[in-house]
Scaffold this motif. Structure first.
Motif, PDB file in Angstrom:
ATOM      1  N   ASP A   1       0.844  -1.198   0.000  1.00  0.00           N
ATOM      2  CA  ASP A   1       0.000   0.000   0.000  1.00  0.00           C
ATOM      3  C   ASP A   1       0.879   1.248   0.000  1.00  0.00           C
ATOM      4  OD1 ASP A   1      -1.838   1.985   0.294  1.00  0.00           O
ATOM      5  OD2 ASP A   1      -2.622   1.312   2.227  1.00  0.00           O
ATOM      6  N   PHE A   2       0.983   1.861  -1.169  1.00  0.00           N
ATOM      7  CA  PHE A   2       1.805   3.066  -1.295  1.00  0.00           C
ATOM      8  C   PHE A   2       0.956   4.346  -1.315  1.00  0.00           C
ATOM      9  CE2 PHE A   2       4.354  -0.358  -3.024  1.00  0.00           C
ATOM     10  CZ  PHE A   2       5.633  -0.085  -2.554  1.00  0.00           C
ATOM     11  N   GLU A   3      -0.307   4.217  -1.117  1.00  0.00           N
ATOM     12  CA  GLU A   3      -1.208   5.360  -1.291  1.00  0.00           C
ATOM     13  C   GLU A   3      -1.661   5.976   0.032  1.00  0.00           C
ATOM     14  OE1 GLU A   3      -1.676   6.598  -4.205  1.00  0.00           O
ATOM     15  OE2 GLU A   3      -0.547   4.977  -5.161  1.00  0.00           O
ATOM     16  N   THR A   4      -1.885   5.157   1.031  1.00  0.00           N
ATOM     17  CA  THR A   4      -2.465   5.669   2.263  1.00  0.00           C
ATOM     18  C   THR A   4      -1.367   5.909   3.307  1.00  0.00           C
ATOM     19  OG1 THR A   4      -2.824   3.432   3.151  1.00  0.00           O
ATOM     20  CG2 THR A   4      -4.596   4.406   1.846  1.00  0.00           C
ATOM     21  N   GLY A   5      -1.794   6.486   4.382  1.00  0.00           N
ATOM     22  CA  GLY A   5      -0.876   6.738   5.482  1.00  0.00           C
ATOM     23  C   GLY A   5      -0.450   8.192   5.566  1.00  0.00           C
ATOM     24  N   GLU A   6      -0.112   8.600   6.771  1.00  0.00           N
ATOM     25  CA  GLU A   6       0.336   9.974   7.037  1.00  0.00           C
ATOM     26  C   GLU A   6       1.859  10.071   6.931  1.00  0.00           C
ATOM     27  OE1 GLU A   6      -1.414  12.690   7.728  1.00  0.00           O
ATOM     28  OE2 GLU A   6      -3.385  11.715   7.690  1.00  0.00           O
TER      29      GLU A   6
END
Length: 332
Positions: free
Chosen positions: A325-330
């Motif tokens: 997952d390279f799209e989400t996260g802060e």
């Protein structure tokens, strides 16, 4: 009536005669004539004048004593050092009210009277004699001197202090109740020590061969991603803090015998906070660093979901499955 009028004139003449024949013209001139009618005819206003003349020297003495007392008091007060800038001159103003206009809320400003005083910068290009320890070639003593300049250990914050700096207590790491600080205190740190930590990191980077050659024999380009990110983080943090402070102090230039152009004179004065007092306050209030590092997130405590890159840099995927997952996260 004729007899009474002439008698009155005769008594007045006798009084004037006695006044002229006296030594000082006071009531004492009449003391020897007690029992006569002349004594009874001494005008009250002249007696009052005589009494005032006798009291005048006494009044002068008391006046001189009063003036001496006032001058002595003023002299003693002049020996008292002037009140520093940090002292609250208006009772209703809080401690360090001058600084609060240019600083975010801090427990240090609540608890410490922080002095502001002029300080001349050591701005020479060449090292002084004896050389300043912090500019010497790398050594154990130099590293120890730099380490003593700052203290990055955490400090306790109250819930109100967390809210005052615009943070949510629900997302701030709470100090365990077992530490003896209640169930509503939080970990914080003073930013100045992080800045000095970053400056020390840059100092070490400038002596890369001494500090990192054994770990990275191929040079800086072979350092870890975390090493490089930490370095650029520190450079940018120092730049932001320098621009935030934006000192408006100025320096001049001078002529030298060695250069054809003017050379800057960086030995100027700044108005500085008492850094020694800040460091002393930190050391009194700092919490156990090792115990802090050893803490783990309690079950059910809220946490921030970070980016794939952050997890990768910190080795998360060495013990956890990569979900791709390279799209989400802060970004943190």
């Amino acid at each position: 009536m004729w007899f009474a009028a002439n008698t009155s004139r005769w008594k007045s003449s006798q009084y004037r005669h006695l006044q002229r024949s006296g030594e000082d013209g006071t009531k004492a001139d009449f003391e020897d004539r007690k029992g006569t009618d002349v004594q009874d005819d001494v005008p009250d206003i002249d007696i009052e004048h005589a009494r005032r003349r006798r009291l005048w020297p006494v009044c002068l003495i008391w006046l001189n004593l009063a003036l001496f007392s006032i001058s002595s008091t003023l002299f003693v007060l002049s020996l008292v050092p002037p009140r520093p800038l940090y002292v609250d001159r208006i009772p209703e103003r809080p401690r360090n009210h001058e600084l609060r206009d240019f600083a975010m809320p801090s427990p240090l400003l609540d608890e410490l009277d922080l002095r502001i005083a002029p300080k001349r910068m050591d701005g020479t290009l060449l090292n002084t004699k004896p050389p300043v320890m912090y500019r010497r070639e790398p050594s154990h003593d130099v590293d120890a001197a730099w380490a003593a300049l700052y203290d990055t250990r955490p400090i306790p914050l109250t819930r109100e202090q967390v809210l005052a700096i615009g943070k949510d207590p629900a997302q701030a790491v709470r100090i365990p109740e077992s530490w003896g600080r209640g169930n509503d205190s939080y970990f914080g740190r003073l930013d100045v020590f992080h800045q000095l930590h970053c400056l020390d990191a840059l100092r070490r980077e400038a002596r890369f061969d001494h500090y990192y050659a054994s770990r990275y024999p191929g040079g800086f380009n072979t350092t870890s991603r975390l090493h490089q990110l930490h370095l650029t983080h520190c450079v940018w943090m120092l730049a932001q803090n320098t621009m935030c402070a934006a000192t408006t102090d100025v320096y001049t230039h001078m002529w030298t015998d060695a250069l054809g152009h003017a050379f800057p004179d960086f030995k100027i004065e700044h108005k500085c906070k008492n850094y020694e007092a800040v460091l002393e306050w930190q050391r009194r209030n700092a919490l156990d660093e090792e115990a802090f590092v050893g803490l783990r997130r309690p079950e059910g405590y809220p946490y921030l979901v970070t980016t794939h890159e952050f997890k990768e840099v910190h080795g998360w995927f060495s013990t956890h499955e990569d979900d791709g997952d390279f799209e989400t996260g802060e970004i943190v």
